[in-house]
Write a protein that holds these residues in place. Structure first.
Motif, PDB file in Angstrom:
ATOM      1  N   THR A 159       0.811  -1.114   0.024  1.00 42.17           N
ATOM      2  CA  THR A 159      -0.021  -0.157  -0.155  1.00 42.17           C
ATOM      3  C   THR A 159       0.963   1.295  -0.021  1.00 42.17           C
ATOM      4  O   THR A 159       0.622   2.245  -0.825  1.00 42.17           O
ATOM      5  CB  THR A 159      -1.105   0.124   1.074  1.00 42.17           C
ATOM      6  OG1 THR A 159      -1.713  -1.238   1.017  1.00 42.17           O
ATOM      7  CG2 THR A 159      -1.893   1.337   1.171  1.00 42.17           C
ATOM      8  N   PHE A 160       1.694   1.278   0.911  1.00 39.46           N
ATOM      9  CA  PHE A 160       2.836   2.570   0.887  1.00 39.46           C
ATOM     10  C   PHE A 160       3.482   2.569  -0.558  1.00 39.46           C
ATOM     11  O   PHE A 160       3.809   3.813  -0.853  1.00 39.46           O
ATOM     12  CB  PHE A 160       3.714   2.237   1.984  1.00 39.46           C
ATOM     13  CG  PHE A 160       3.003   2.488   3.305  1.00 39.46           C
ATOM     14  CD1 PHE A 160       2.315   3.657   3.624  1.00 39.46           C
ATOM     15  CD2 PHE A 160       3.318   1.555   4.361  1.00 39.46           C
ATOM     16  CE1 PHE A 160       1.891   3.916   4.932  1.00 39.46           C
ATOM     17  CE2 PHE A 160       2.520   1.868   5.620  1.00 39.46           C
ATOM     18  CZ  PHE A 160       1.927   2.888   5.864  1.00 39.46           C
ATOM     19  N   ALA A 161       3.927   1.547  -0.846  1.00 37.74           N
ATOM     20  CA  ALA A 161       4.689   1.643  -2.184  1.00 37.74           C
ATOM     21  C   ALA A 161       3.705   2.106  -3.300  1.00 37.74           C
ATOM     22  O   ALA A 161       4.240   2.911  -4.302  1.00 37.74           O
ATOM     23  CB  ALA A 161       5.367   0.171  -2.834  1.00 37.74           C
ATOM     24  N   ARG A 218      13.093   7.214  13.362  1.00 34.26           N
ATOM     25  CA  ARG A 218      11.976   7.897  13.687  1.00 34.26           C
ATOM     26  C   ARG A 218      10.961   6.976  13.232  1.00 34.26           C
ATOM     27  O   ARG A 218      10.968   6.060  12.871  1.00 34.26           O
ATOM     28  CB  ARG A 218      11.900   9.024  12.762  1.00 34.26           C
ATOM     29  CG  ARG A 218      12.206   8.520  11.190  1.00 34.26           C
ATOM     30  CD  ARG A 218      12.174   9.926   9.914  1.00 34.26           C
ATOM     31  NE  ARG A 218      13.152  10.674  10.323  1.00 34.26           N
ATOM     32  CZ  ARG A 218      14.467  10.269  10.054  1.00 34.26           C
ATOM     33  NH1 ARG A 218      15.014   9.131   9.722  1.00 34.26           N
ATOM     34  NH2 ARG A 218      15.511  10.960  10.336  1.00 34.26           N
ATOM     35  N   THR A 219       9.615   7.405  13.999  1.00 37.14           N
ATOM     36  CA  THR A 219       8.660   6.472  13.836  1.00 37.14           C
ATOM     37  C   THR A 219       7.391   7.390  13.445  1.00 37.14           C
ATOM     38  O   THR A 219       7.208   8.527  13.893  1.00 37.14           O
ATOM     39  CB  THR A 219       8.175   5.664  15.191  1.00 37.14           C
ATOM     40  OG1 THR A 219       9.410   5.071  15.562  1.00 37.14           O
ATOM     41  CG2 THR A 219       7.176   4.931  15.159  1.00 37.14           C
ATOM     42  N   TRP A 220       6.560   6.827  12.462  1.00 35.46           N
ATOM     43  CA  TRP A 220       5.268   7.221  12.144  1.00 35.46           C
ATOM     44  C   TRP A 220       4.322   6.523  12.448  1.00 35.46           C
ATOM     45  O   TRP A 220       4.350   5.324  12.245  1.00 35.46           O
ATOM     46  CB  TRP A 220       5.287   7.506  10.559  1.00 35.46           C
ATOM     47  CG  TRP A 220       6.515   8.384   9.977  1.00 35.46           C
ATOM     48  CD1 TRP A 220       6.576   9.724  10.006  1.00 35.46           C
ATOM     49  CD2 TRP A 220       7.661   7.948   9.413  1.00 35.46           C
ATOM     50  NE1 TRP A 220       7.638  10.273   9.390  1.00 35.46           N
ATOM     51  CE2 TRP A 220       8.393   9.146   9.016  1.00 35.46           C
ATOM     52  CE3 TRP A 220       8.232   6.632   9.198  1.00 35.46           C
ATOM     53  CZ2 TRP A 220       9.604   9.136   8.466  1.00 35.46           C
ATOM     54  CZ3 TRP A 220       9.400   6.497   8.654  1.00 35.46           C
ATOM     55  CH2 TRP A 220      10.149   8.064   8.195  1.00 35.46           C
ATOM     56  N   PRO A 274      -1.160   7.135  -6.251  1.00 32.40           N
ATOM     57  CA  PRO A 274      -0.556   7.933  -5.185  1.00 32.40           C
ATOM     58  C   PRO A 274      -1.535   9.438  -5.079  1.00 32.40           C
ATOM     59  O   PRO A 274      -1.148  10.480  -5.450  1.00 32.40           O
ATOM     60  CB  PRO A 274       0.775   8.267  -5.676  1.00 32.40           C
ATOM     61  CG  PRO A 274       0.865   8.171  -7.221  1.00 32.40           C
ATOM     62  CD  PRO A 274      -0.288   7.037  -7.290  1.00 32.40           C
ATOM     63  N   ASP A 275      -2.713   8.989  -4.570  1.00 31.92           N
ATOM     64  CA  ASP A 275      -3.717  10.023  -4.493  1.00 31.92           C
ATOM     65  C   ASP A 275      -3.972  10.334  -3.179  1.00 31.92           C
ATOM     66  O   ASP A 275      -4.326   9.587  -2.211  1.00 31.92           O
ATOM     67  CB  ASP A 275      -4.983   9.730  -5.142  1.00 31.92           C
ATOM     68  CG  ASP A 275      -6.339  11.096  -5.062  1.00 31.92           C
ATOM     69  OD1 ASP A 275      -5.765  11.695  -4.468  1.00 31.92           O
ATOM     70  OD2 ASP A 275      -7.306  10.384  -5.384  1.00 31.92           O
ATOM     71  N   GLN A 276      -3.601  11.636  -2.601  1.00 30.51           N
ATOM     72  CA  GLN A 276      -3.454  12.018  -1.358  1.00 30.51           C
ATOM     73  C   GLN A 276      -4.877  12.570  -0.757  1.00 30.51           C
ATOM     74  O   GLN A 276      -5.118  12.920   0.455  1.00 30.51           O
ATOM     75  CB  GLN A 276      -2.305  12.672  -0.824  1.00 30.51           C
ATOM     76  CG  GLN A 276      -1.115  12.387  -0.991  1.00 30.51           C
ATOM     77  CD  GLN A 276       0.083  12.882  -0.405  1.00 30.51           C
ATOM     78  OE1 GLN A 276      -0.073  13.901   0.408  1.00 30.51           O
ATOM     79  NE2 GLN A 276       1.311  12.334  -0.684  1.00 30.51           N
ATOM     80  N   THR A 330      -4.256  12.950   8.227  1.00 29.86           N
ATOM     81  CA  THR A 330      -3.053  13.812   8.039  1.00 29.86           C
ATOM     82  C   THR A 330      -1.875  13.069   8.465  1.00 29.86           C
ATOM     83  O   THR A 330      -0.707  13.371   8.017  1.00 29.86           O
ATOM     84  CB  THR A 330      -3.330  14.953   9.285  1.00 29.86           C
ATOM     85  OG1 THR A 330      -4.571  15.509   8.897  1.00 29.86           O
ATOM     86  CG2 THR A 330      -2.177  15.836   9.323  1.00 29.86           C
ATOM     87  N   GLU A 331      -1.999  11.935   9.490  1.00 31.88           N
ATOM     88  CA  GLU A 331      -0.565  11.390   9.812  1.00 31.88           C
ATOM     89  C   GLU A 331      -0.054  10.560   8.746  1.00 31.88           C
ATOM     90  O   GLU A 331       1.116  10.667   8.471  1.00 31.88           O
ATOM     91  CB  GLU A 331      -1.143  10.254  10.899  1.00 31.88           C
ATOM     92  CG  GLU A 331      -1.579  10.833  11.979  1.00 31.88           C
ATOM     93  CD  GLU A 331      -3.065  11.075  12.234  1.00 31.88           C
ATOM     94  OE1 GLU A 331      -3.711  11.311  13.372  1.00 31.88           O
ATOM     95  OE2 GLU A 331      -3.655  11.182  11.178  1.00 31.88           O
ATOM     96  N   LEU A 332      -0.711  10.181   7.597  1.00 29.13           N
ATOM     97  CA  LEU A 332      -0.300   9.434   6.695  1.00 29.13           C
ATOM     98  C   LEU A 332       0.152  10.373   5.508  1.00 29.13           C
ATOM     99  O   LEU A 332       1.331  10.145   4.960  1.00 29.13           O
ATOM    100  CB  LEU A 332      -1.482   8.633   5.911  1.00 29.13           C
ATOM    101  CG  LEU A 332      -1.157   7.656   4.802  1.00 29.13           C
ATOM    102  CD1 LEU A 332       0.160   6.877   4.898  1.00 29.13           C
ATOM    103  CD2 LEU A 332      -2.357   6.933   4.227  1.00 29.13           C
TER     104      LEU A 332
END
Length: 144
Positions: A14-16, A103-105, A121-123, A128-130
């Motif tokens: 998903t992140f990719a 660091r951690t998200w 890649p549609d934001q 907000t955190e993502l």
């Protein structure tokens, strides 16, 4: 830049999808005979379940011990495994695990992804955190 899922279902694919040009590693550390200066940039991904936190702790231990040469660990993305707050034992364990990452998200539970995962890649509509995670990783890559 690689997303390394520390266990199945951790969100690496998903992140990719969300960060153009990034790749999923299929739960293995990326390797290169000639890594780029500074190393291969990696973000670990894990769910906040006990299994997810334990597997991320193990991956962070591997990295800290030098067992994965040529990797530049950018951080750890912890993805909520359920809606709502973490139970205290998991919250405490997450805090302990986070100490091993540069660091951690934290990515909240996203109900929509259960039935409609992102495909580009549609934001729009992203928590907000993502959005902060994606922008932070982009900035770290550009600083290299």
């Amino acid at each position: 830049m690689w997303w390394v899922g520390t266990h199945g279902g951790s969100g690496e694919s998903t992140f990719a999808t969300l960060l153009s040009g990034s790749l999923e590693s299929h739960h293995t550390w990326p390797q290169s005979a000639s890594p780029p200066p500074g190393g291969i940039p990696v973000v670990l991904t894990a769910r906040t379940s006990f299994h997810g936190l334990d597997s991320s702790r193990s991956a962070l231990t591997q990295w800290a011990s030098g067992a994965v040469p040529g990797v530049e660990l950018l951080g750890l993305a912890l993805v909520s495994d359920a809606p709502g707050k973490l139970p205290k034992p998991l919250k405490d364990f997450a805090h302990l695990v986070e100490g091993g990452a540069p660091r951690t998200w934290r990515v909240p539970w996203i109900e929509q992804w259960r039935t409609d995962p992102p495909t580009a890649p549609d934001q729009r509509g992203m928590p907000t955190e993502l959005r902060k995670l994606i922008k932070s990783v982009q900035a770290l890559i550009l600083k290299r």
